[in-house]
Scaffold this motif. Structure first.
Motif, PDB file in Angstrom:
ATOM      1  N   GLU A 197      -6.825   0.743  -6.282  1.00 19.75           N
ATOM      2  CA  GLU A 197      -7.686   0.968  -5.120  1.00 19.75           C
ATOM      3  C   GLU A 197      -8.032   2.440  -4.936  1.00 19.75           C
ATOM      4  O   GLU A 197      -9.087   2.768  -4.395  1.00 19.75           O
ATOM      5  CB  GLU A 197      -7.005   0.425  -3.855  1.00 19.75           C
ATOM      6  CG  GLU A 197      -6.735  -1.069  -3.852  1.00 19.75           C
ATOM      7  CD  GLU A 197      -7.996  -1.899  -3.719  1.00 19.75           C
ATOM      8  OE1 GLU A 197      -9.088  -1.316  -3.553  1.00 19.75           O
ATOM      9  OE2 GLU A 197      -7.897  -3.139  -3.784  1.00 19.75           O
ATOM     10  N   ALA A 198      -7.176   3.331  -5.397  1.00 17.60           N
ATOM     11  CA  ALA A 198      -7.412   4.767  -5.221  1.00 17.60           C
ATOM     12  C   ALA A 198      -8.197   5.385  -6.371  1.00 17.60           C
ATOM     13  O   ALA A 198      -8.536   6.567  -6.322  1.00 17.60           O
ATOM     14  CB  ALA A 198      -6.079   5.501  -5.060  1.00 17.60           C
ATOM     15  N   ASP A 212      -1.297  -2.954  -6.125  1.00 16.37           N
ATOM     16  CA  ASP A 212      -1.488  -2.166  -4.901  1.00 16.37           C
ATOM     17  C   ASP A 212      -2.591  -2.791  -4.054  1.00 16.37           C
ATOM     18  O   ASP A 212      -3.480  -3.481  -4.570  1.00 16.37           O
ATOM     19  CB  ASP A 212      -1.840  -0.722  -5.242  1.00 16.37           C
ATOM     20  CG  ASP A 212      -3.174  -0.605  -5.964  1.00 16.37           C
ATOM     21  OD1 ASP A 212      -3.352  -1.275  -7.002  1.00 16.37           O
ATOM     22  OD2 ASP A 212      -4.054   0.143  -5.494  1.00 16.37           O
ATOM     23  N   THR A 213      -2.529  -2.551  -2.754  1.00 13.42           N
ATOM     24  CA  THR A 213      -3.526  -3.113  -1.845  1.00 13.42           C
ATOM     25  C   THR A 213      -4.206  -1.997  -1.058  1.00 13.42           C
ATOM     26  O   THR A 213      -3.779  -0.842  -1.084  1.00 13.42           O
ATOM     27  CB  THR A 213      -2.897  -4.143  -0.884  1.00 13.42           C
ATOM     28  OG1 THR A 213      -1.799  -3.542  -0.191  1.00 13.42           O
ATOM     29  CG2 THR A 213      -2.396  -5.359  -1.657  1.00 13.42           C
ATOM     30  N   CYS A 214      -5.263  -2.359  -0.350  1.00 18.49           N
ATOM     31  CA  CYS A 214      -6.181  -1.366   0.213  1.00 18.49           C
ATOM     32  C   CYS A 214      -5.959  -1.149   1.708  1.00 18.49           C
ATOM     33  O   CYS A 214      -5.187  -1.847   2.355  1.00 18.49           O
ATOM     34  CB  CYS A 214      -7.621  -1.828  -0.018  1.00 18.49           C
ATOM     35  SG  CYS A 214      -7.977  -3.389   0.814  1.00 18.49           S
ATOM     36  N   HIS A 265     -11.146  -6.167   1.498  1.00 18.75           N
ATOM     37  CA  HIS A 265     -10.934  -4.917   2.242  1.00 18.75           C
ATOM     38  C   HIS A 265     -11.100  -5.120   3.752  1.00 18.75           C
ATOM     39  O   HIS A 265     -11.216  -4.144   4.484  1.00 18.75           O
ATOM     40  CB  HIS A 265     -11.876  -3.792   1.770  1.00 18.75           C
ATOM     41  CG  HIS A 265     -11.635  -3.356   0.371  1.00 18.75           C
ATOM     42  ND1 HIS A 265     -12.170  -2.203  -0.162  1.00 18.75           N
ATOM     43  CD2 HIS A 265     -10.899  -3.901  -0.636  1.00 18.75           C
ATOM     44  CE1 HIS A 265     -11.796  -2.065  -1.422  1.00 18.75           C
ATOM     45  NE2 HIS A 265     -11.025  -3.086  -1.728  1.00 18.75           N
ATOM     46  N   LYS A 286       0.815  -1.214   0.000  1.00 20.16           N
ATOM     47  CA  LYS A 286       0.000   0.000   0.000  1.00 20.16           C
ATOM     48  C   LYS A 286       0.852   1.269   0.000  1.00 20.16           C
ATOM     49  O   LYS A 286       0.618   2.177  -0.787  1.00 20.16           O
ATOM     50  CB  LYS A 286      -0.950   0.015   1.194  1.00 20.16           C
ATOM     51  CG  LYS A 286      -1.952   1.175   1.177  1.00 20.16           C
ATOM     52  CD  LYS A 286      -2.951   1.056   2.303  1.00 20.16           C
ATOM     53  CE  LYS A 286      -4.033   2.107   2.180  1.00 20.16           C
ATOM     54  NZ  LYS A 286      -3.525   3.474   2.257  1.00 20.16           N
ATOM     55  N   ASP A 303      -7.718  -9.930  -2.741  1.00 15.34           N
ATOM     56  CA  ASP A 303      -7.688  -8.601  -3.363  1.00 15.34           C
ATOM     57  C   ASP A 303      -6.375  -7.878  -3.074  1.00 15.34           C
ATOM     58  O   ASP A 303      -6.249  -7.235  -2.043  1.00 15.34           O
ATOM     59  CB  ASP A 303      -8.865  -7.778  -2.849  1.00 15.34           C
ATOM     60  CG  ASP A 303      -8.989  -6.423  -3.523  1.00 15.34           C
ATOM     61  OD1 ASP A 303      -8.438  -6.267  -4.619  1.00 15.34           O
ATOM     62  OD2 ASP A 303      -9.634  -5.530  -2.950  1.00 15.34           O
ATOM     63  N   THR A 325      -4.577  -9.674   2.242  1.00 10.71           N
ATOM     64  CA  THR A 325      -4.994  -9.271   0.890  1.00 10.71           C
ATOM     65  C   THR A 325      -4.932 -10.452  -0.070  1.00 10.71           C
ATOM     66  O   THR A 325      -4.677 -10.286  -1.264  1.00 10.71           O
ATOM     67  CB  THR A 325      -4.086  -8.147   0.367  1.00 10.71           C
ATOM     68  OG1 THR A 325      -2.753  -8.676   0.166  1.00 10.71           O
ATOM     69  CG2 THR A 325      -4.019  -6.978   1.328  1.00 10.71           C
ATOM     70  N   ASN A 377     -16.070  -4.731   1.006  1.00  8.87           N
ATOM     71  CA  ASN A 377     -16.527  -4.231  -0.285  1.00  8.87           C
ATOM     72  C   ASN A 377     -17.358  -5.355  -0.899  1.00  8.87           C
ATOM     73  O   ASN A 377     -16.813  -6.301  -1.461  1.00  8.87           O
ATOM     74  CB  ASN A 377     -15.335  -3.866  -1.163  1.00  8.87           C
ATOM     75  CG  ASN A 377     -15.759  -3.249  -2.479  1.00  8.87           C
ATOM     76  OD1 ASN A 377     -16.936  -2.973  -2.692  1.00  8.87           O
ATOM     77  ND2 ASN A 377     -14.802  -3.051  -3.371  1.00  8.87           N
ATOM     78  N   VAL A 425      -9.270   5.251   1.630  1.00  8.20           N
ATOM     79  CA  VAL A 425      -8.119   5.284   0.737  1.00  8.20           C
ATOM     80  C   VAL A 425      -6.792   5.327   1.491  1.00  8.20           C
ATOM     81  O   VAL A 425      -5.846   4.613   1.144  1.00  8.20           O
ATOM     82  CB  VAL A 425      -8.212   6.492  -0.226  1.00  8.20           C
ATOM     83  CG1 VAL A 425      -6.988   6.552  -1.134  1.00  8.20           C
ATOM     84  CG2 VAL A 425      -9.491   6.415  -1.050  1.00  8.20           C
TER      85      VAL A 425
END
Length: 304
Positions: free
Chosen positions: A175-176, A65-67, A277, A16, A143, A140, A74, A132
């Motif tokens: 994710e963003a 990328d991860t959240c 998430h 992240k 996801d 993760t 989610n 975010v």
């Protein structure tokens, strides 16, 4: 599963922050010296690319990328948009309640509409920061460590000839707001206008493998896709149209695309995805990855 897969699962699930992403990039560069980083945009995305996008017959993709970890999953229902909308409205109810409470409280304390309005905005900003910019989720697996691992498994399983006819891209900042894939499409717009992109996002938790095809992908590659993603042992494979299936991910940036995701099934809800998430994102079904690896190879062979 390969040694690289085991290492990613054990030591590189959190990607992240800039430092966490850099550590992952260094791991990938050590394993694949030909990997290049395409950086740019705002926020600055670092997409990882292997292979020649210009000459590739197909581009395989996944976001790396991860959240942030959230108190609620989610929850995605790709074939039931009403449930999806209702779920998101339910999430908004407590947020609205807090915003109203803060507004009323500040009005009573300060007798200032401006202060009350700023307080409401602060609550809203805090909510979006939690979504975010909050604490990284340490779990993760689905996801989207599953998508990253799928690309790595495909890369290592392919023959030299297959590798020459495929390109691989690990997108940043999905994710963003899918900034990495937007940057990639902008940079490679001419090549990707008609080229097939296959995006793996959340593919390890669910016994129904959803293969979602855009109109252009169906028209240009329909038969090859259907043959490549054929029946699977102990799994259900469903080929769907993107026009009638809700699955927001990086593939939506590209005209000719296929999205791949794993789903569960329940009465009334239909196909759904949960746990992502949250701290419960821990399910890794190797059978899904093995099937998708072989499907990607079959697709590449058919496009040679």
């Amino acid at each position: 599963m390969t040694e690289l897969t085991q290492e990613i699962l054990q030591n590189y699930q959190i990607r992240k922050t800039k430092a966490q992403k850099t550590a992952f990039i260094e791991l990938m560069q050590a394993r694949f010296p030909e990997l290049r980083v395409e950086a740019g945009g705002t926020p600055k995305s670092r997409n990882l690319v292997l292979g020649d996008v210009d000459t590739a017959k197909v581009v395989f993709a996944a976001h790396y990328d991860t959240c942030a970890v959230l108190p609620f999953p989610n929850f995605i229902t790709p074939k039931n948009p009403m449930i999806f909308v209702l779920y998101n409205l339910l999430i908004c109810i407590p947020l609205l309640a807090v915003m109203v409470a803060v507004c009323v409280g500040l009005m009573l304390l300060t007798d200032s509409f401006l202060v009350a309005w700023l307080g409401m905005l602060a609550v809203l900003a805090a909510f979006f920061w939690m979504l975010v910019g909050g604490r990284p989720n340490v779990h993760t697996v689905n996801d989207n460590t599953s998508g990253v691992i799928t690309l790595c498994e495909i890369l290592q399983a392919m023959t030299a000839e297959e590798r020459q006819n495929a390109a691989f891209v690990f997108f940043d900042f999905e994710e963003a707001g899918m900034f990495g894939s937007a940057l990639f499409y902008k940079k490679h717009k001419a090549e990707m206008k008609n080229k097939l992109l296959v995006n793996f996002d959340c593919v390890s938790d669910g016994d129904t493998l959803l293969i979602i095809r855009s109109k252009k992908a169906r028209e240009a590659y329909g038969e090859a896709i259907e043959e490549a993603f054929g029946p699977a042992v102990e799994k259900t494979v469903r080929l769907e149209k993107s026009a009638t299936t809700l699955y927001p991910s990086d593939q939506t940036q590209f005209p000719c695309h296929v999205a791949v995701a794993a789903m569960k099934r329940a009465r009334f809800v239909g196909l759904y995805m949960d746990k992502i998430h949250t701290k419960h994102d821990t399910v890794f079904d190797e059978r899904n990855i093995e099937y998708l690896t072989q499907s990607a190879r079959r697709l590449t062979q058919k496009l040679l």
